[in-house]
Design a protein around this motif. Sequence first.
Motif, PDB file in Angstrom:
ATOM      1  N   GLN A  15      -0.156   5.595   0.482  1.00  0.00           N
ATOM      2  CA  GLN A  15      -0.729   4.551  -0.356  1.00  0.00           C
ATOM      3  C   GLN A  15       0.297   3.444  -0.600  1.00  0.00           C
ATOM      4  O   GLN A  15      -0.026   2.270  -0.590  1.00  0.00           O
ATOM      5  N   SER A  16       1.562   3.853  -0.811  1.00  0.00           N
ATOM      6  CA  SER A  16       2.617   2.863  -1.034  1.00  0.00           C
ATOM      7  C   SER A  16       3.245   2.428   0.282  1.00  0.00           C
ATOM      8  O   SER A  16       4.224   1.707   0.291  1.00  0.00           O
ATOM      9  N   TYR A  17       2.708   2.906   1.393  1.00  0.00           N
ATOM     10  CA  TYR A  17       3.169   2.669   2.772  1.00  0.00           C
ATOM     11  C   TYR A  17       4.465   3.388   3.090  1.00  0.00           C
ATOM     12  O   TYR A  17       4.713   3.702   4.240  1.00  0.00           O
ATOM     13  N   ALA A  18       5.323   3.632   2.070  1.00  0.00           N
ATOM     14  CA  ALA A  18       6.569   4.392   2.279  1.00  0.00           C
ATOM     15  C   ALA A  18       7.368   3.882   3.469  1.00  0.00           C
ATOM     16  O   ALA A  18       7.804   4.649   4.319  1.00  0.00           O
ATOM     17  N   GLU A  35      -5.750   5.942   0.629  1.00  0.00           N
ATOM     18  CA  GLU A  35      -6.074   4.657  -0.003  1.00  0.00           C
ATOM     19  C   GLU A  35      -5.244   3.518   0.587  1.00  0.00           C
ATOM     20  O   GLU A  35      -4.538   2.818  -0.134  1.00  0.00           O
ATOM     21  N   PRO A  36      -5.312   3.313   1.888  1.00  0.00           N
ATOM     22  CA  PRO A  36      -4.371   2.376   2.517  1.00  0.00           C
ATOM     23  C   PRO A  36      -4.663   0.923   2.172  1.00  0.00           C
ATOM     24  O   PRO A  36      -3.788   0.079   2.323  1.00  0.00           O
ATOM     25  N   LEU A  37      -5.865   0.628   1.717  1.00  0.00           N
ATOM     26  CA  LEU A  37      -6.219  -0.780   1.527  1.00  0.00           C
ATOM     27  C   LEU A  37      -6.234  -1.186   0.066  1.00  0.00           C
ATOM     28  O   LEU A  37      -6.484  -2.341  -0.259  1.00  0.00           O
ATOM     29  N   SER A  38      -5.951  -0.240  -0.822  1.00  0.00           N
ATOM     30  CA  SER A  38      -6.155  -0.521  -2.243  1.00  0.00           C
ATOM     31  C   SER A  38      -5.182  -1.559  -2.775  1.00  0.00           C
ATOM     32  O   SER A  38      -5.448  -2.208  -3.776  1.00  0.00           O
TER      33      SER A  38
END
Lengths: 373, 290
Positions: A87-90, A164-167
């Motif tokens: 989610q935070s792309y890391a 949640e990749p686009l949130s």
Amino acid sequence: MTDDRKPMIECRGVHKHYGDYHALRGIDLTIRAGEFFSLLGPSGCGKTTLLRTIAGFEDISDGAILIDQKRMDEVPANKRPTNMVFQSYAIFPHLTVAQNVAFGLRRDPRGKAEKAALVEEALAMVGLRGYGNRAAHALSGGQRQRVALARALILKPKVLLLDEPLSALDRKMREQMQVELIKLQRQVGITFVLVTHDQEEALVMSDRIAVMFEGEIAQLDGPEALYARPANRRVADFIGVMNFLPAQILGEAGGTVTVEVPGLGIVELPDRQVSRANPDDAGPTIGFRPETMTLVGPAQTHSQPRETSATIDEVVYYGDMTYYDLRLDGAAAVDGKARPVRISMRNVFGRDVQEVGTRTRLAWSPGSLVLFR
Amino acid sequence: MAKGGLDAQARQGYTLIAPPFLYALLILAAPLLTILTYSFLTDGYLEVVRDFTWANYVQVWTDPIVRTVMLRSLMVSALVTLVTVLLAFPVAYYVSFLVRPEKKSLWLFLITIPFWTSYLIRVFLWKVILGYNGVINSSLTGLGIIDEPLTFILYNVNSIVITLAHAYAPFAILPIFVALEKIDRSLLEAGRDLGESRAMTFWRVTLPLAMPGVLAAVLIVFIPTIGDYVTPELIGGGKIPMIANLIQVQMLALDNRPLGSALAVTAMAIVALVSIVFLLINRRFLKVRS
């Protein structure tokens, strides 16, 4: 949709406890190879927990998870054939874009030049050709996400997990990425499992969607089935907008249920329009989507089998659409007030936006109704 | 208009920093300048003669005793720094990664407890522990493990390292802890997700991201220990002087203030040089995170 593709992920009676908290309550689920699958639900429903158990970041308390027909009980996260877009792309802040993308290639036996070509290819695939030497911290949110995608896809996993990749993206960017993700998934043919709380996103992108509430799967279906025939009132309410009207069951015979709906009259509904999986005791309820009914002007004709008169209570103008809240004549009062129903009308050329207080007719068909009992 | 406003703001800023600035000037810059001036003056008997000379520096840079002591100081404080940081890292790692969030402040509080006692007393306590008739030796002899007291643990470099590493441990733990706290935990999951074991993830992700804290710890321990005076005097038994002890002897015992000053300035220059090297390395790590 053909169902003959082999199963890629199988969850069998998966339970997860955090102390007293029961996060997953017996998840049974089969995700097929090459599918774009979504886990949809409100926050706290267990969808991210389920994704993390598939990735191997969380142990399961009971049950089994199989990936590509192999049990994953003893397989740690770094040995699973899955990769994740966080989610935070890391994105590793101490590495360049190319070093980030090449992170998982360390033990790949190929040569340096070959790996560099792979990295460039992966970057090109996500539209970041030539960004390899950029510092990771100098990227925008959308670019970070692309790097995260390239970094996962370069390892050719059997399953790509997207949390949640686009949130974190703005609306325009989000819609663009939705389309790109669909194209990318078709291009690489990898099984995608997406976690989202955005029902629209799930409908747009997925082949199939599992709607989750409180650690259980409430419905598992394709987007159209999910939207048109929600399994219960809660799913119906979560996916899109649905109007609910109290109903009274008059009789049941030969696969047809006859109900009386104050405001709409008596309708006969075939069994496939009846949802019986409603544990809550709110009583029989009729549901319908805003776009399935049409406002008809005084002189207009229509081809719908049924007609109801109503008064316009509220008008909400959206540019391409107008939402009308209507009071149906003879509608049942809840708490002393008639509950309005919401109807949406496309603002096509020549159709005027109606005013509040106008008397109007509503044309509809019993085929668009769903009975929850 | 805007320029005037800015000037007013700048004036206000200067007014605000003026008192601490004057204070710093008075107690830091003035003595430093005095020392610097002294180091170029000639030593007379019991007085300082106001004749410019390079002789003090020539002596400092050529005297083999000074060189031995200077190298020993560098070596001892490098060793202390190494031991301290190596021991501090696991502690910081444990508190940051394994202690539950609500317990972290308690742990940090416990780590600072040694500061409740005076530095001098702590150093002296180590003498009691490590001494010829100290806690360690009397226990070991009492248990019959050794026949005569161990001598390699007091009045030598080992004892200095043990004492200073203990004294400076919190200074090393805290910056490393802060650096570890700032690491986004999903980065570690990403490392595992991309196929690396826990150990490799630590090596490739955690350690590089913790480096600013580690280098800060190195500087914080290295700079004061190289000039430490008390520990070599008490624990080292005065037999293995470090640079601070040499400076003290020149300044007070021998009353050769110019030579003492030249020693001090030289030591300062060497520490500054080492620090600059570390700062430059650290900038490479810090640039990434900004």
